[in-house]
Design a protein around this motif. Sequence first.
Motif, PDB file in Angstrom:
ATOM      1  N   GLY A  23       0.814  -1.207   0.000  1.00 42.19           N
ATOM      2  CA  GLY A  23       0.000   0.000   0.000  1.00 42.19           C
ATOM      3  C   GLY A  23       0.850   1.260   0.000  1.00 42.19           C
ATOM      4  O   GLY A  23       0.583   2.210  -0.746  1.00 42.19           O
ATOM      5  N   ARG A  26       2.434   1.908  -3.352  1.00 43.23           N
ATOM      6  CA  ARG A  26       1.516   2.401  -4.375  1.00 43.23           C
ATOM      7  C   ARG A  26       1.153   3.880  -4.190  1.00 43.23           C
ATOM      8  O   ARG A  26       0.795   4.545  -5.165  1.00 43.23           O
ATOM      9  CB  ARG A  26       0.232   1.557  -4.378  1.00 43.23           C
ATOM     10  CG  ARG A  26       0.442   0.108  -4.808  1.00 43.23           C
ATOM     11  CD  ARG A  26       0.983   0.017  -6.238  1.00 43.23           C
ATOM     12  NE  ARG A  26       1.057  -1.353  -6.695  1.00 43.23           N
ATOM     13  CZ  ARG A  26       2.159  -2.114  -6.655  1.00 43.23           C
ATOM     14  NH1 ARG A  26       3.293  -1.606  -6.176  1.00 43.23           N
ATOM     15  NH2 ARG A  26       2.141  -3.363  -7.091  1.00 43.23           N
ATOM     16  N   VAL A  27       1.224   4.402  -2.972  1.00 38.60           N
ATOM     17  CA  VAL A  27       0.804   5.786  -2.762  1.00 38.60           C
ATOM     18  C   VAL A  27       1.976   6.767  -2.705  1.00 38.60           C
ATOM     19  O   VAL A  27       1.774   7.973  -2.906  1.00 38.60           O
ATOM     20  CB  VAL A  27      -0.051   5.932  -1.483  1.00 38.60           C
ATOM     21  CG1 VAL A  27      -1.281   5.049  -1.560  1.00 38.60           C
ATOM     22  CG2 VAL A  27       0.744   5.630  -0.229  1.00 38.60           C
ATOM     23  N   LEU A 304      -6.384  -4.650  -2.496  1.00 39.60           N
ATOM     24  CA  LEU A 304      -5.379  -3.621  -2.727  1.00 39.60           C
ATOM     25  C   LEU A 304      -5.890  -2.271  -2.227  1.00 39.60           C
ATOM     26  O   LEU A 304      -5.118  -1.478  -1.663  1.00 39.60           O
ATOM     27  CB  LEU A 304      -5.032  -3.539  -4.214  1.00 39.60           C
ATOM     28  CG  LEU A 304      -4.014  -2.450  -4.603  1.00 39.60           C
ATOM     29  CD1 LEU A 304      -2.690  -2.644  -3.866  1.00 39.60           C
ATOM     30  CD2 LEU A 304      -3.804  -2.441  -6.115  1.00 39.60           C
ATOM     31  N   GLU A 305      -7.175  -2.019  -2.398  1.00 36.80           N
ATOM     32  CA  GLU A 305      -7.750  -0.757  -1.913  1.00 36.80           C
ATOM     33  C   GLU A 305      -7.611  -0.641  -0.402  1.00 36.80           C
ATOM     34  O   GLU A 305      -7.340   0.447   0.125  1.00 36.80           O
ATOM     35  CB  GLU A 305      -9.217  -0.656  -2.331  1.00 36.80           C
ATOM     36  CG  GLU A 305      -9.450  -0.442  -3.823  1.00 36.80           C
ATOM     37  CD  GLU A 305      -9.131  -1.684  -4.673  1.00 36.80           C
ATOM     38  OE1 GLU A 305      -9.188  -2.811  -4.119  1.00 36.80           O
ATOM     39  OE2 GLU A 305      -8.819  -1.527  -5.866  1.00 36.80           O
ATOM     40  N   LYS A 307      -5.233  -1.961   1.418  1.00 40.18           N
ATOM     41  CA  LYS A 307      -3.813  -1.708   1.689  1.00 40.18           C
ATOM     42  C   LYS A 307      -3.480  -0.232   1.451  1.00 40.18           C
ATOM     43  O   LYS A 307      -2.755   0.395   2.246  1.00 40.18           O
ATOM     44  CB  LYS A 307      -2.945  -2.611   0.811  1.00 40.18           C
ATOM     45  CG  LYS A 307      -3.175  -4.112   1.023  1.00 40.18           C
ATOM     46  CD  LYS A 307      -2.382  -4.928   0.022  1.00 40.18           C
ATOM     47  CE  LYS A 307      -2.585  -6.424   0.174  1.00 40.18           C
ATOM     48  NZ  LYS A 307      -3.929  -6.879  -0.220  1.00 40.18           N
ATOM     49  N   ILE A 308      -3.986   0.294   0.357  1.00 42.72           N
ATOM     50  CA  ILE A 308      -3.740   1.705   0.025  1.00 42.72           C
ATOM     51  C   ILE A 308      -4.382   2.617   1.067  1.00 42.72           C
ATOM     52  O   ILE A 308      -3.772   3.594   1.525  1.00 42.72           O
ATOM     53  CB  ILE A 308      -4.255   2.009  -1.388  1.00 42.72           C
ATOM     54  CG1 ILE A 308      -3.351   1.333  -2.427  1.00 42.72           C
ATOM     55  CG2 ILE A 308      -4.320   3.509  -1.635  1.00 42.72           C
ATOM     56  CD1 ILE A 308      -3.865   1.420  -3.848  1.00 42.72           C
ATOM     57  N   GLN A 309      -5.603   2.280   1.473  1.00 40.63           N
ATOM     58  CA  GLN A 309      -6.298   3.109   2.459  1.00 40.63           C
ATOM     59  C   GLN A 309      -5.552   3.114   3.793  1.00 40.63           C
ATOM     60  O   GLN A 309      -5.398   4.169   4.429  1.00 40.63           O
ATOM     61  CB  GLN A 309      -7.720   2.596   2.663  1.00 40.63           C
ATOM     62  CG  GLN A 309      -8.530   3.423   3.660  1.00 40.63           C
ATOM     63  CD  GLN A 309      -8.665   4.868   3.242  1.00 40.63           C
ATOM     64  OE1 GLN A 309      -9.127   5.172   2.150  1.00 40.63           O
ATOM     65  NE2 GLN A 309      -8.251   5.787   4.120  1.00 40.63           N
ATOM     66  N   ALA A 311      -2.362   2.553   4.251  1.00 43.87           N
ATOM     67  CA  ALA A 311      -1.128   3.329   4.035  1.00 43.87           C
ATOM     68  C   ALA A 311      -1.408   4.811   4.138  1.00 43.87           C
ATOM     69  O   ALA A 311      -0.659   5.565   4.797  1.00 43.87           O
ATOM     70  CB  ALA A 311      -0.526   2.978   2.677  1.00 43.87           C
ATOM     71  N   GLN A 312      -2.468   5.264   3.500  1.00 41.90           N
ATOM     72  CA  GLN A 312      -2.816   6.682   3.541  1.00 41.90           C
ATOM     73  C   GLN A 312      -3.171   7.119   4.960  1.00 41.90           C
ATOM     74  O   GLN A 312      -2.811   8.227   5.387  1.00 41.90           O
ATOM     75  CB  GLN A 312      -3.973   6.956   2.582  1.00 41.90           C
ATOM     76  CG  GLN A 312      -3.589   6.799   1.116  1.00 41.90           C
ATOM     77  CD  GLN A 312      -4.767   6.876   0.182  1.00 41.90           C
ATOM     78  OE1 GLN A 312      -5.902   6.495   0.544  1.00 41.90           O
ATOM     79  NE2 GLN A 312      -4.542   7.343  -1.049  1.00 41.90           N
TER      80      GLN A 312
END
Length: 320
Positions: A23, A26-27, A304-305, A307-309, A311-312
Amino acid sequence: MTAQSGCVLALSGGVGGAKLSLGLDRVLPPGDLHVLANTGDDFEHLGLSISPDIDTLLYTLSGRSNQTLGWGLEGESWNTMEALEALGGDTWFRLGDRDIATHLWRTERLAGGADLAAVTQELARRMQINSHIHPMSNQAVRTTVHSVEGHLPFQHYFVRRQCEPAVTGFSFEGLEQAQANAQVMELLATNQFSHIIVCPSNPFVSIDPILQVSGIWHALRDSSAAVTMVSPIVAGQAIKGPAAKMMTELAVPVTALGVAKHYVDKYPGLVDDFLIDQSDATLAPEISALGMRAHIAPTVMKTLEDKIQLAQTCLALETT
């Protein structure tokens, strides 16, 4: 490889840590993520130098991880293991045909005099990974699990015995000689990181080995960046791996609060922010009372969403 202000350091074990690392990868802008990986799980098997947590990170960040098994490479075949089994060979640690290529390449490079940091950096480059993966040390540190059945090398406990024996403690052979990853220590000393994130990895056998390499946890604590930890325990269960079972056997409460107390007791002053799942929201006041800032957010990463969330969320904590 030069870090710029705003780079992020993540501490990671295997699957759970790799999810959040993905994550973050990706960000963040390409090259801004540095992952300090546990190598206490490393071992030599069938003449090969195997680094399971590093390989999980390599395969995950390169988009090659086996989504069905949760480890190894996608599209794997098992011809070598089948042939070895027919010969009566040792096959308790399953190595896929393509995975073996990674271990062969690493083993040859190490035998030729390259250190593990350089070999890992080259593997990441060849797999077209922009983020930087660093072993915690170039020197061998090997996790031993102390159990009711005696002392077991980590992979014998984890894979061969499927975590069955009750644990009584852990030790890390080679710590006295191990030197912390020089590049990461330099980046910490010069305050190159805007965020330090401890991924939701097993406290005892994934994060403790990293923190107990001489100088690492003090450098993390003394960095200008706040240290954020994501609890690996959610609603009394480990999302992945034997952490909850280990905590029960060690008489540690199987809660996010139990994890927080572990770090406060062993590494006082290290953790600034402790992120817990929404299902554990009632624990926030007790965690805050330990001297950490407790934060509540969804932490289970299935997509994946997710993981990204997460991370953010971790990256936004210090600005909220």
